[in-house]
Design a protein around this motif. Structure first.
Motif, PDB file in Angstrom:
ATOM      1  N   ASP A   1     -15.621  -4.311 -21.047  1.00  0.00           N
ATOM      2  CA  ASP A   1     -15.310  -4.784 -19.682  1.00  0.00           C
ATOM      3  C   ASP A   1     -16.225  -5.967 -19.176  1.00  0.00           C
ATOM      4  N   ASN A   2     -15.977  -7.206 -19.560  1.00  0.00           N
ATOM      5  CA  ASN A   2     -17.099  -8.376 -19.438  1.00  0.00           C
ATOM      6  C   ASN A   2     -17.799  -8.277 -17.974  1.00  0.00           C
ATOM      7  N   GLU A   3     -16.821  -8.060 -16.928  1.00  0.00           N
ATOM      8  CA  GLU A   3     -17.274  -8.076 -15.732  1.00  0.00           C
ATOM      9  C   GLU A   3     -18.090  -7.138 -15.133  1.00  0.00           C
ATOM     10  N   LYS A   4     -17.923  -5.840 -15.685  1.00  0.00           N
ATOM     11  CA  LYS A   4     -18.524  -4.774 -15.132  1.00  0.00           C
ATOM     12  C   LYS A   4     -19.807  -4.560 -16.007  1.00  0.00           C
ATOM     13  N   GLY A   5     -19.725  -5.055 -17.434  1.00  0.00           N
ATOM     14  CA  GLY A   5     -20.890  -5.084 -18.358  1.00  0.00           C
ATOM     15  C   GLY A   5     -20.966  -3.592 -18.780  1.00  0.00           C
ATOM     16  N   GLU A   6     -19.626  -2.798 -19.154  1.00  0.00           N
ATOM     17  CA  GLU A   6     -19.612  -1.594 -19.580  1.00  0.00           C
ATOM     18  C   GLU A   6     -18.383  -1.439 -20.158  1.00  0.00           C
ATOM     19  N   TRP A   7     -18.297  -0.469 -20.863  1.00  0.00           N
ATOM     20  CA  TRP A   7     -17.341   0.083 -21.649  1.00  0.00           C
ATOM     21  C   TRP A   7     -16.214   0.903 -20.732  1.00  0.00           C
ATOM     22  N   SER A   8     -14.896   0.513 -21.057  1.00  0.00           N
ATOM     23  CA  SER A   8     -13.887   1.294 -20.405  1.00  0.00           C
ATOM     24  C   SER A   8     -13.284   2.309 -21.319  1.00  0.00           C
ATOM     25  N   LEU A   9     -13.725   3.493 -21.002  1.00  0.00           N
ATOM     26  CA  LEU A   9     -13.303   4.602 -22.235  1.00  0.00           C
ATOM     27  C   LEU A   9     -11.754   5.184 -21.609  1.00  0.00           C
ATOM     28  N   PRO A  10     -11.120   5.571 -22.773  1.00  0.00           N
ATOM     29  CA  PRO A  10      -9.828   6.327 -22.478  1.00  0.00           C
ATOM     30  C   PRO A  10     -10.066   7.471 -21.196  1.00  0.00           C
ATOM     31  N   ALA A  11      -9.164   7.929 -20.668  1.00  0.00           N
ATOM     32  CA  ALA A  11      -9.034   9.129 -19.697  1.00  0.00           C
ATOM     33  C   ALA A  11      -9.153  10.230 -20.422  1.00  0.00           C
ATOM     34  N   LEU A  12      -9.868  11.291 -19.921  1.00  0.00           N
ATOM     35  CA  LEU A  12     -10.142  12.605 -20.599  1.00  0.00           C
ATOM     36  C   LEU A  12      -8.728  13.377 -20.476  1.00  0.00           C
ATOM     37  N   VAL A  13      -8.251  13.891 -21.418  1.00  0.00           N
ATOM     38  CA  VAL A  13      -6.926  14.337 -21.595  1.00  0.00           C
ATOM     39  C   VAL A  13      -6.906  15.811 -22.257  1.00  0.00           C
ATOM     40  N   VAL A  14      -6.803  16.928 -21.689  1.00  0.00           N
ATOM     41  CA  VAL A  14      -6.536  17.966 -22.198  1.00  0.00           C
ATOM     42  C   VAL A  14      -5.325  18.408 -22.421  1.00  0.00           C
ATOM     43  N   ALA A  15      -4.679  18.539 -23.517  1.00  0.00           N
ATOM     44  CA  ALA A  15      -3.267  18.972 -23.743  1.00  0.00           C
ATOM     45  C   ALA A  15      -2.989  20.329 -23.789  1.00  0.00           C
ATOM     46  N   ARG A  16      -2.490  20.761 -22.507  1.00  0.00           N
ATOM     47  CA  ARG A  16      -2.413  22.561 -22.405  1.00  0.00           C
ATOM     48  C   ARG A  16      -0.995  22.723 -22.952  1.00  0.00           C
ATOM     49  N   THR A  17      -1.125  23.745 -24.122  1.00  0.00           N
ATOM     50  CA  THR A  17      -0.007  24.151 -24.719  1.00  0.00           C
ATOM     51  C   THR A  17       0.157  25.565 -24.311  1.00  0.00           C
ATOM     52  N   THR A  18       1.394  25.992 -23.716  1.00  0.00           N
ATOM     53  CA  THR A  18       1.614  27.336 -23.562  1.00  0.00           C
ATOM     54  C   THR A  18       2.702  27.869 -24.137  1.00  0.00           C
ATOM     55  N   LEU A  19       2.311  29.015 -24.714  1.00  0.00           N
ATOM     56  CA  LEU A  19       3.315  29.522 -25.577  1.00  0.00           C
ATOM     57  C   LEU A  19       3.871  30.734 -24.880  1.00  0.00           C
ATOM     58  N   PRO A  20       5.272  30.977 -25.240  1.00  0.00           N
ATOM     59  CA  PRO A  20       6.161  31.985 -24.576  1.00  0.00           C
ATOM     60  C   PRO A  20       5.451  33.245 -24.703  1.00  0.00           C
ATOM     61  N   GLY A  21       5.606  34.039 -23.858  1.00  0.00           N
ATOM     62  CA  GLY A  21       5.050  35.538 -23.988  1.00  0.00           C
ATOM     63  C   GLY A  21       6.049  36.192 -24.854  1.00  0.00           C
ATOM     64  N   ALA A  22       5.315  37.297 -25.271  1.00  0.00           N
ATOM     65  CA  ALA A  22       6.202  38.411 -26.680  1.00  0.00           C
ATOM     66  C   ALA A  22       6.900  39.103 -25.374  1.00  0.00           C
ATOM     67  N   PRO A  23       8.117  39.432 -25.897  1.00  0.00           N
ATOM     68  CA  PRO A  23       8.823  40.636 -24.936  1.00  0.00           C
ATOM     69  C   PRO A  23       8.281  42.169 -25.151  1.00  0.00           C
TER      70      PRO A  23
END
Length: 164
Positions: free
Chosen positions: A101-123
């Motif tokens: 970003d030339n106006e701010k003079g800094e890098w614009s990084l992608p947002a931090l994303v944590v993909a939460r994978t939930t597994l079905p419970g065992a019967p």
């Protein structure tokens, strides 16, 4: 006569005696030598200033290089500690998605994303009724499936129960 001599040397000065001519030429020589000394002094000052700026730039480059190496070593140490379901574990992808970003003079990084994978419970046969899509152990008994019968017997045995 001196004015004529200073006029780009086009006209030669007319002197009454040889002494006048020598004095005029000595004055001109002294003025030229003074200009030469000033020019040499200016050259020395410029060379000194250039060398000082050069050293400052090189010191700055070396300092930035050390900072980059430190950041890289810290990153290499921290990277294995990041969760595998975080988008920052793939640094090449983060670098490719980063935008300057030339106006701010800094890098614009992608947002931090944590993909939460939930597994079905065992019967658990003894605690809760099975869901609609999952057949119960009793339904396996009703069929003639040998594998189903084997699983239902294993579920009823002590094999899956905790030992403590």
């Amino acid at each position: 006569a001196d004015a004529a001599a200073d006029d780009d040397g086009i006209m030669e000065g007319i002197y009454n005696t040889m002494q006048d001519e020598i004095k005029a030429k000595n004055r001109k020589l002294d003025a030229t030598q003074k200009k030469l000394v000033e020019a040499e002094s200016e050259i020395g000052d410029l060379q000194y200033e250039f060398e000082r700026d050069r050293r400052d730039y090189l010191d700055g480059i070396r300092e930035r290089d050390r900072e980059i190496k430190l950041q890289r070593q810290i990153l290499d140490r921290i990277l294995p500690c990041l969760r595998r379901d975080c988008n920052y574990t793939n640094l090449d992808r983060v670098r490719s998605e980063a935008q300057w970003d030339n106006e701010k003079g800094e890098w614009s990084l992608p947002a931090l994303v944590v993909a939460r994978t939930t597994l079905p419970g065992a019967p658990n046969p003894g605690l809760s009724p099975p869901s609609k899509g999952v057949p119960s152990s009793g339904s396996f008994l009703k069929s003639d499936d040998a594998f189903g019968q084997r699983i239902s017997r294993a579920a009823e045995s002590d094999y899956f129960r905790p030992k403590r």
